[in-house]
Design an enzyme around this catalytic site. Structure first.
Site, PDB file in Angstrom:
ATOM      1  N   GLY A  67       0.746  -7.291   4.826  1.00 12.89           N
ATOM      2  CA  GLY A  67       0.902  -8.616   4.235  1.00 12.89           C
ATOM      3  C   GLY A  67       2.290  -8.847   3.690  1.00 12.89           C
ATOM      4  O   GLY A  67       2.546  -9.869   3.046  1.00 12.89           O
ATOM      5  N   GLU A 121      -2.984  -7.911  -2.226  1.00  8.95           N
ATOM      6  CA  GLU A 121      -3.960  -7.593  -1.177  1.00  8.95           C
ATOM      7  C   GLU A 121      -4.893  -6.485  -1.599  1.00  8.95           C
ATOM      8  O   GLU A 121      -6.065  -6.474  -1.279  1.00  8.95           O
ATOM      9  CB  GLU A 121      -3.236  -7.087   0.081  1.00  8.95           C
ATOM     10  CG  GLU A 121      -2.219  -8.023   0.626  1.00  8.95           C
ATOM     11  CD  GLU A 121      -1.080  -7.292   1.277  1.00  8.95           C
ATOM     12  OE1 GLU A 121      -0.678  -7.724   2.363  1.00  8.95           O
ATOM     13  OE2 GLU A 121      -0.590  -6.292   0.724  1.00  8.95           O
ATOM     14  N   VAL A 167       0.828  -1.199   0.000  1.00  8.36           N
ATOM     15  CA  VAL A 167       0.000   0.000   0.000  1.00  8.36           C
ATOM     16  C   VAL A 167       0.867   1.257   0.000  1.00  8.36           C
ATOM     17  O   VAL A 167       2.046   1.232   0.308  1.00  8.36           O
ATOM     18  CB  VAL A 167      -0.918   0.044   1.235  1.00  8.36           C
ATOM     19  CG1 VAL A 167      -1.919  -1.088   1.188  1.00  8.36           C
ATOM     20  CG2 VAL A 167      -0.124   0.035   2.516  1.00  8.36           C
TER      21      VAL A 167
END
Lengths: 502, 502
Positions: free
Chosen positions: A386, A292, A268
């Site tokens: 993740g 993700e 992200v």
């Protein structure tokens, strides 16, 4: 009954957020929806915060244990953190109010691999789950739930919680219906192979299920996920992307990667988003993603056909990204699959597919250990997310960062990282705007050469080389030479002076 | 032709070890058999060492890159290390001569998860594999190979190497035939689900295959694996086992573990062996093991029917263990399966089966980070082995150690570990003879309480508590409080004075 709640049984449970929040009592463990700012409940947490605030004004203690998918938004983590009503929180978070209280020692935060949360919850490692609060897009006539912009751990919370509160958000695109693939996993020893062999394969059903008898409240909401715009790619991120493109081309030429690469995972944030955008320059076609979160850059690669299929657990888009997504949702529906985070981040699938993991970091050390989470070993930023699911089990673990931070005061390459999230055993490639260090098949001292030469900023290279030169003479052993009294001194200097520069 | 080489084509390649070793030339990368002292080639490495020594006496440089399954023995790692002929070595090792040269900086050693070696070799991450040197038990009439006491990476070396040298060891029990299960994995993106759902399930065939055209030499040998006796269980290991038994019983009572537990993994060495033996006291029946290595204690549990099936990649038995194994081999054949280490340590299978990982360690810190490999951050001991494969992907990651070492001079619980092999995200349980800390669902500060109270030796508890008390006041942030200038001072004191005591 609105058109979004087509099940009479559940329509009869429609109530206010305030009323719904009364089902959450002090000491309870609450599983909330929400993953990287997408698909979190918009109203019940605020009503809960008011309830907690009122209790505190009455002098009553009111704290809850809160489990989510990942980071949420001010309407959830922010407002609840401000009340002092969160005793415990897991996993990944990014809200400034929440982070501040964690770092003041007021909230116990457990940073855990995103792919591990559901299995440990199912096995009772976090105790009983009292209440689930889950945003959905719609409720079908038979009570099945159309998930929202994230799936996260929702299937698990709905399965485990004694009591369920649903938020039906009419602002979420109705066209999301059919984009999800919900497969629930068993606890050991009753597990079968997951049949997924391609990133886009569907192995479950498109909706979530819940026992209507446990649904105590349904709240109708209307509000967007609060995600801001991404920073436009800058020269630093373009240079990082350029090094990666060159590396991937080299691997393809050597026959070590297929011409369409392997399924991409991208972390992200702005850097990951910008670097992904930079892969456009690589000339790679028919790429896939098994990741993700789908941010704007990945959506753009899907739109333009460079990525043919993207699997994730959340759509974390800017307002412009949402507009594009809604406009072309019928096209995207065939190219995007949203899954539970237990599946998007599953060890079995990441290993089988051979994902290429692209994650940002705070710092790497000369031996290739990576810190993804802490400033100076003590201050948590967001959490590991993740990255560990993908770095340990993927095919290539690439970690990316600008070589300096805070206007050049901080080096992202240090003698020893102040916190380890990814060990030397799990890091294939380190990339900064300076260059790329390919650490595969190298010993620690060979890695130090590669990282200093290729990744460190020129301003810090002499200091790093000086450390290495002295460590290779004075260290008590030379497999991983270190001068322990100095190993963390760069971080202490930063704490003392605001700069790592000598 | 002896009875162990029943294939005429390969019988025609029988030659001396000296002649076979001539196929290994300077600069080559050699894949050798051998895993935790089992199934390593007995004669070709010694002949190679002589060849290297002679070259060095002539003033010629002769170094090779050597990849194995895991640790071997003096006849392989020891003799080759002494010649100065190993330029590079991976993965796990335990030979004193080899370790000493690695720590002098004379050999480049890469410490890598045992479950990752084969896939990275297959994908070319370590370059071309020039020669395989593999010990087998027998060669069948059609050229298929009966593996030896370990499988390790042999299937991969035989698949990839340009040139193959076989050692047929007549001392290895002929009855090993039929105990192995060889399943080869593909490179991504061509991977299918591994069909294994029970520890004892067979998914491949009992023999190794090799292209006879690439076999340049077959050497007949006769000699045992050189494994010494295990230390008998002492009070410390019995107390560690006792804490584990109590924990497992508690988990069964809470419904978090089945009554026969979950498949056990147990690391190598005396502590792991003794602790496994201590599980006899637990009253658990019908247990299973899905692990890397079967040592004496596990063989005993199989013999006595407490473990019904044990899957591993190596049999590392003492001379007494070997005698017992050979005597009852027809019974053991139905209860033991030996697999490639890519399968025994495979992320997909460890996650699916939900293994309970039991591994020793060097030290843990107050926040639950674990160091499995380094003394004082610099001196490698043996390597991470498979502990990371099992800790990251298993169901419970338990790390065991006596609370002190070197007669009490060293604490196994420290403020900050000097090297991280298992991060705070991967450690469920820490056990010493003092007690057990269950870290599941805890924040860092909660973990510090649990570890100091339950695991630290009383002599070091006040020093640890003092560190914590001061860190929780003076640290710049309180998620993971640390005093950086002191964090590694215990290790430096040990280097300076031989003791961590103040």
């Amino acid at each position: 009954m609105t058109s979004r709640i087509a099940c009479p049984t559940l329509a009869a449970r429609v109530t206010t957020a305030e009323q719904a929040a009364t089902h959450i009592r002090p000491g309870m463990t609450v599983g909330m929806s929400g993953f990287t700012g997408a698909g979190y409940p918009k109203q019940v947490p605020q009503a809960l915060a008011a309830r907690i605030g009122a209790a505190h004004e009455r002098g009553e203690r009111f704290g809850i244990r809160m489990l989510t998918g990942a980071s949420t938004a001010p309407e959830l983590d922010g407002v609840l953190a401000r009340t002092g009503g969160i005793d415990f929180r897991l996993p990944y978070q990014s809200d400034p109010e929440l982070r501040e209280r964690i770092n003041r020692g007021q909230i116990d935060y457990m940073d855990i691999h995103l792919g591990h949360v559901a299995q440990y919850a199912r096995s009772g490692f976090f105790g009983r789950i009292d209440v689930a609060v889950v945003e959905v897009t719609a409720i079908l006539p038979d009570g099945r739930l159309v998930p929202s912009t994230s799936v996260g751990n929702n299937a698990t919370w709905l399965e485990l919680a004694d009591t369920v509160i649903l938020e039906v958000n009419a602002e979420q695109p109705a066209g999301l219906e059919g984009m999800h693939d919900i497969h629930s996993c068993a606890a050991p020893p009753h597990r079968a192979p997951l049949p997924l062999v391609e990133p886009g394969q569907r192995i479950g059903e498109a909706t979530l299920r819940v026992d209507p008898a446990r649904v105590v409240a349904v709240v109708e909401t209307r509000g967007p996920d609060r995600l801001s715009a991404f920073a436009p790619p800058d020269e630093t991120s373009q240079r990082i992307a350029g090094h990666l493109v060159e590396f991937f081309r080299h691997e393809v030429a050597r026959g070590r990667l297929p011409t369409n690469l392997l399924p991409l995972q991208s972390g992200v944030g702005n850097i990951a988003n910008a670097v992904l955008d930079g892969l456009r320059e690589g000339g790679f076609e028919q790429m896939t993603a098994y990741t993700e979160v789908i941010q704007d850059a990945m959506l753009g690669l899907v739109r333009d056909g460079l990525i043919t299929i993207a699997s994730a657990t959340a759509l974390s888009l800017s307002p412009d990204g949402v507009a594009d997504f809604v406009k072309h949702i019928d096209a995207y529906r065939h190219r995007i699959v949203l899954r539970p985070q237990e599946i998007s981040n599953h060890a079995e699938l990441i290993r089988r597919l051979g994902c290429i993991a692209l994650n940002g970091m705070v710092e790497a050390d000369i031996y290739g250990n990576v810190n993804s989470t802490h400033v100076a070993g003590t201050r948590i930023i967001n959490g590991i997310g993740g990255s560990g699911d993908f770095a340990r089990n993927g095919h290539l673990a690439c970690f990316l960062t600008p070589s300096t931070a805070k206007g050049g005061a901080i080096s992202a390459i240090v003698p020893m990282v102040s916190h380890v999230d990814h060990t030397e055993h799990d890091v294939s490639v380190v990339v900064t705007e300076q260059g790329l260090a390919d650490l595969r098949g190298l010993s620690p001292r060979q890695r130090a050469h590669a990282i200093i030469e290729h990744c460190a900023h020129p301003d810090f290279r002499p200091m790093l080389q000086d450390y290495v030169d002295r460590a290779w003479v004075h260290s008590k052993a030379l497999h991983t030479p270190h001068l322990l009294p100095e190993a963390l001194s760069w971080h202490q200097r930063f704490l003392d002076t605001g700069s790592m520069r000598a």
